[in-house]
Write a protein that holds these residues in place. Structure first.
Motif, PDB file in Angstrom:
ATOM      1  N   ASP A  43      88.959  97.632  38.694  1.00 19.60           N
ATOM      2  CA  ASP A  43      89.563  97.210  39.954  1.00 19.60           C
ATOM      3  C   ASP A  43      91.058  96.996  39.725  1.00 19.60           C
ATOM      4  O   ASP A  43      91.617  95.978  40.112  1.00 19.60           O
ATOM      5  CB  ASP A  43      88.886  95.927  40.457  1.00 19.60           C
ATOM      6  CG  ASP A  43      89.392  95.512  41.842  1.00 19.60           C
ATOM      7  OD1 ASP A  43      89.901  96.380  42.573  1.00 19.60           O
ATOM      8  OD2 ASP A  43      89.286  94.316  42.168  1.00 19.60           O
ATOM      9  N   HIS A  89      93.568  92.307  32.678  1.00 19.15           N
ATOM     10  CA  HIS A  89      92.293  92.418  31.992  1.00 19.15           C
ATOM     11  C   HIS A  89      92.488  93.191  30.700  1.00 19.15           C
ATOM     12  O   HIS A  89      91.615  93.906  30.241  1.00 19.15           O
ATOM     13  CB  HIS A  89      91.284  93.192  32.850  1.00 19.15           C
ATOM     14  CG  HIS A  89      90.645  92.411  33.933  1.00 19.15           C
ATOM     15  ND1 HIS A  89      89.909  91.270  33.702  1.00 19.15           N
ATOM     16  CD2 HIS A  89      90.578  92.587  35.255  1.00 19.15           C
ATOM     17  CE1 HIS A  89      89.436  90.809  34.840  1.00 19.15           C
ATOM     18  NE2 HIS A  89      89.844  91.585  35.810  1.00 19.15           N
ATOM     19  N   TYR A 116      85.411  95.902  30.122  1.00 17.74           N
ATOM     20  CA  TYR A 116      85.305  95.467  31.514  1.00 17.74           C
ATOM     21  C   TYR A 116      84.142  96.200  32.172  1.00 17.74           C
ATOM     22  O   TYR A 116      84.030  97.431  32.062  1.00 17.74           O
ATOM     23  CB  TYR A 116      86.637  95.848  32.176  1.00 17.74           C
ATOM     24  CG  TYR A 116      86.814  95.499  33.629  1.00 17.74           C
ATOM     25  CD1 TYR A 116      87.421  94.300  33.997  1.00 17.74           C
ATOM     26  CD2 TYR A 116      86.413  96.368  34.631  1.00 17.74           C
ATOM     27  CE1 TYR A 116      87.634  93.990  35.328  1.00 17.74           C
ATOM     28  CE2 TYR A 116      86.614  96.055  35.975  1.00 17.74           C
ATOM     29  CZ  TYR A 116      87.227  94.869  36.318  1.00 17.74           C
ATOM     30  OH  TYR A 116      87.441  94.560  37.646  1.00 17.74           O
ATOM     31  N   GLU A 152      82.898  90.246  32.762  1.00 22.25           N
ATOM     32  CA  GLU A 152      81.796  90.583  33.687  1.00 22.25           C
ATOM     33  C   GLU A 152      80.967  91.759  33.223  1.00 22.25           C
ATOM     34  O   GLU A 152      80.844  92.768  33.920  1.00 22.25           O
ATOM     35  CB  GLU A 152      82.355  90.907  35.068  1.00 22.25           C
ATOM     36  CG  GLU A 152      82.760  89.694  35.835  1.00 22.25           C
ATOM     37  CD  GLU A 152      83.166  90.015  37.273  1.00 22.25           C
ATOM     38  OE1 GLU A 152      83.126  91.195  37.664  1.00 22.25           O
ATOM     39  OE2 GLU A 152      83.506  89.062  37.990  1.00 22.25           O
ATOM     40  N   TYR A 168      82.106  87.158  47.901  1.00 24.07           N
ATOM     41  CA  TYR A 168      81.039  88.160  47.744  1.00 24.07           C
ATOM     42  C   TYR A 168      79.668  87.508  47.890  1.00 24.07           C
ATOM     43  O   TYR A 168      78.678  88.184  48.133  1.00 24.07           O
ATOM     44  CB  TYR A 168      81.116  88.826  46.362  1.00 24.07           C
ATOM     45  CG  TYR A 168      82.380  89.609  46.120  1.00 24.07           C
ATOM     46  CD1 TYR A 168      82.749  90.646  46.966  1.00 24.07           C
ATOM     47  CD2 TYR A 168      83.204  89.315  45.030  1.00 24.07           C
ATOM     48  CE1 TYR A 168      83.918  91.365  46.743  1.00 24.07           C
ATOM     49  CE2 TYR A 168      84.360  90.035  44.797  1.00 24.07           C
ATOM     50  CZ  TYR A 168      84.714  91.064  45.660  1.00 24.07           C
ATOM     51  OH  TYR A 168      85.863  91.777  45.436  1.00 24.07           O
TER      52      TYR A 168
HETATM   53  C1  GCB Z   1      86.076  90.476  39.547  1.00 26.31           C
HETATM   54  C2  GCB Z   1      86.829  91.188  38.493  1.00 26.31           C
HETATM   55  C3  GCB Z   1      88.246  91.456  38.906  1.00 26.31           C
HETATM   56  C4  GCB Z   1      88.286  91.934  40.344  1.00 26.31           C
HETATM   57  C5  GCB Z   1      87.768  90.825  41.218  1.00 26.31           C
HETATM   58  C6  GCB Z   1      87.720  91.193  42.705  1.00 26.31           C
HETATM   59  O1  GCB Z   1      85.076  89.889  39.322  1.00 26.31           O
HETATM   60  O2  GCB Z   1      86.769  90.555  37.250  1.00 26.31           O
HETATM   61  O3  GCB Z   1      88.801  92.404  38.047  1.00 26.31           O
HETATM   62  O4  GCB Z   1      89.543  92.342  40.740  1.00 26.31           O
HETATM   63  O5  GCB Z   1      86.467  90.507  40.827  1.00 26.31           O
HETATM   64  O6  GCB Z   1      88.712  91.044  43.365  1.00 26.31           O
HETATM   65  O7  GCB Z   1      86.670  91.635  43.148  1.00 26.31           O
END
Ligand code: GCB
Length: 605
Positions: A193, A361, A386, A425, A488
């Motif tokens: 991401d 990250h 990641y 994660e 989420y």
């Molecule tokens: C997460 C990730 C991160 C994302 C974030 C998101 O869990 O670790 O890299 O950018 O969520 O914004 O969804």
């Protein structure tokens, strides 16, 4: 018995480290000549400059920098007629046509040694020259004057190659093939991401050293001690046995010792140092002198430990008031790479009343780490293991291990860094556990003075109870946990109904929570993408923080909006992740002030 074995283990560790890396650390302590500036480039999506038409590596590729010698010569490229890109810098934000480009670009830089380093030839053979790259994303193949120097994989760590015997007084051409195509087996893998910024994203330097020079050293307080400094030093070159002096002039402390046949030595000496802390980030000039070389750098000394569920700095309980950040240039956009970028980011951390930053990250540039030492900001530094890495692939593991090694090698003398994180994660499986356990062992092997962590995930026991029970937690010093309650996972009011449990009597850092908001977009607190919704999530999350067992710190997601091609909602995201507390134009959102206030009042769990 333990005490007797310890020095042996230590000696063994230093020998292995030396064999594993060829990196010159603290290059600023040597003579450097910047190769930053404009470089010519050729976009080569089919890698025509590398492979012939049978897709075999060509021995006459673009790295030869050929020119037609007569009117019938067929040469289908010309660096000197090509456009230029700024180094350091990602290519995506420099040319519109490269915004989403993923593939190969060839870079060329000409240089005359006689201009950069007029006395170099006269000094050889007592001097050596290296070319050093702060980072190249993702794969680099480097050539000087048509000859391959080597390759490097991994977009966020430094590397160097020796050029002593290849470099000429005039008309050198350095060519780098940079490829940022993503691949399933890479670290990171296909799916992330964040933006896949390609290019020579950090500084490029020539580094001049004596023929036997101080390549690397580890100087920290001995584990558990406030008064004993220990570590090792590594020489490289033709004169391995040398007398070495370490000096800390301000406190008239130091020691003298001799390196062995491999150029290594451990050392230890007593020193009455004032300990480094965010309130008083005291740094000492440390000088290391060998018979042929001298390096100097500012080092802070502090102890970081855990005691059951607490993190202790210099023996005292602390709470880490943090924020996560990507390596994106505030306001300007694109990869951050200047000292000013680093200053702006750390100033924002201070403005939040924070004392901690999670450099997500992947390893960020050295500027920010060095500045954090000076400004007194704690750092969590991580590698891009990641999401869905190929856990069973040996090459993937070796790549991750190498990135971890290079990160620790570069930054192991920084007081600000208190946590090495090995993953983010990652989904539970036996293969993943064994992969991560090996990374954890490597981190401990390289550096026994810092804490090891990883950002783990939530698991529900029942509707309202979440447990921290990831089996990898058993191996960590500090448990990092990402959770997205209210974004989420449910709406903001769900946050109040959840209780956490942890299986481990260890410190917990909530390494992520957050919600997207488009700065300037307003509505009620249940309307997605508004500043009010984001603020609502922060308010509920802050209440939750007070209820998380063993909480020792937090780094909400995230300081500023950052580019991400997986964020496609028109008018809101447009390829930006909007979870920043600050917009990409530097404007603070409501949630910034909520966190700022919390950090001004909250002291300790
Ligand atoms: C997460 C990730 C991160 C994302 C974030 C998101 O869990 O670790 O890299 O950018 O969520 O914004 O969804």
């Amino acid at each position: 018995m333990l005490l007797k074995i310890f020095p042996l283990i230590f000696l063994f560790a230093s020998v292995i480290i030396s064999q594993e890396h060829s990196l010159i650390t603290n290059i600023e302590a040597h003579k450097t000549f910047s190769l930053n500036g404009n470089w010519q480039f050729i976009i080569d999506p089919y890698e025509n400059g590398y492979y012939n038409y049978r897709y075999e590596p060509a021995d006459n590729g673009y790295f030869k920098n050929q020119k037609p010698e007569n009117k019938w010569d067929l040469i289908e490229y010309d660096f000197d007629k090509s456009e230029t890109l700024k180094v350091p810098g990602d290519w995506n934000t420099q040319k519109e046509k490269l915004l989403l480009y993923e593939g190969t670009i060839w870079y060329k830089k000409d240089f005359d040694l006689s201009r950069l380093l007029p006395d170099y030839q006269a000094l050889t053979p007592t001097r050596r020259l290296f070319v050093h790259f702060g980072a190249v994303n993702y794969k680099a193949v480097v050539y000087l004057n048509g000859v391959k120097l080597g390759e490097h994989e991994g977009g966020f760590t430094p590397f160097n190659f020796e050029i002593t015997n290849l470099v000429k007084e005039k008309d050198n051409f350095l060519i780098v093939k940079v490829d940022n195509k993503r691949s399933r087996e890479f670290v990171p893998t296909l799916n992330t991401d964040w933006y896949n910024y390609g290019g020579l994203t950090r500084d490029v330097n020539l580094v001049e050293v004596p023929s036997a020079y101080i390549k690397d050293y580890f100087i920290q307080l001995s584990k558990g001690s406030d008064k004993n400094i220990s570590g090792w030093i590594m020489l490289d070159g033709n004169q391995k046995n040398q007398e070495i002096k370490i000096k800390i002039p301000e406190i008239q402390s130091g020691n003298t010792f001799t390196t062995n046949d491999s150029g290594y030595s451990n050392f230890s000496f007593n020193a009455e140092v004032e300990l480094w802390s965010p309130e008083k980030p005291k740094l000492y000039d440390v000088i290391i002198e060998s018979e042929t070389d001298t390096v100097k750098e500012k080092i802070g000394f502090r102890r970081i430990e855990v005691n059951g569920p607490d993190i202790l700095l210099n023996g005292k309980k602390i709470f880490l008031k943090g924020i996560s950040a990507h390596e994106e240039a505030p306001l300007r956009g694109g990869r951050a790479n200047t000292k000013e970028d680093a200053k702006k980011i750390l100033d924002w951390v201070k403005e939040l009343n924070g004392n901690f930053i999670r450099l997500a990250h992947y390893p960020h540039n050295e500027n920010i780490v060095r500045l954090a030492d000076e400004m007194g900001v704690f750092i969590w530094s991580e590698i891009p293991v990641y999401w869905t890495i190929l856990w069973k692939n040996e090459k993937t593991f070796l790549n991750a291990k190498n990135q971890l090694t290079e990160m620790i090698t570069r930054d192991k003398n920084r007081a600000s860094i208190i946590l090495w994180s090995v993953s983010n994660e990652t989904p539970l499986s036996d293969e993943r556990l064994s992969f991560l356990k090996k990374l954890n062992e490597q981190a401990r092997f390289l550096d026994s003075t810092r804490l090891i962590t990883a950002a783990l995930e939530n698991h529900y026991v029942n509707k309202n109870t979440i447990i921290i029970d990831d089996p990898f937690g058993e191996y960590l010093d500090v448990i990092g946990l990402n959770e997205y309650l209210g974004w989420y996972d449910g709406l903001p009011d769900k946050i109040d109904k959840i209780n956490y449990q942890t299986k481990y009597n260890k410190p917990v850092i909530i390494s992520e929570f957050g919600a997207d908001a488009l700065q300037g977009f307003h509505g009620d607190s249940l309307t997605r993408w508004t500043e009010e919704y984001q603020a609502n999530v922060y308010e509920h999350q802050i209440n939750l923080m007070r209820r998380i067992p063993n909480l020792c710190g937090m780094t909400p997601w995230i300081l500023a909006d950052f580019r991400s091609p997986r964020r496609n909602l028109p008018g809101i995201q447009d390829h930006w992740n909007r979870k920043g507390l600050i917009s990409n134009l530097g404007i603070k959102k409501k949630a910034f002030y909520i966190l700022q206030k919390f950090y001004s009042v909250y002291l300790l769990r």
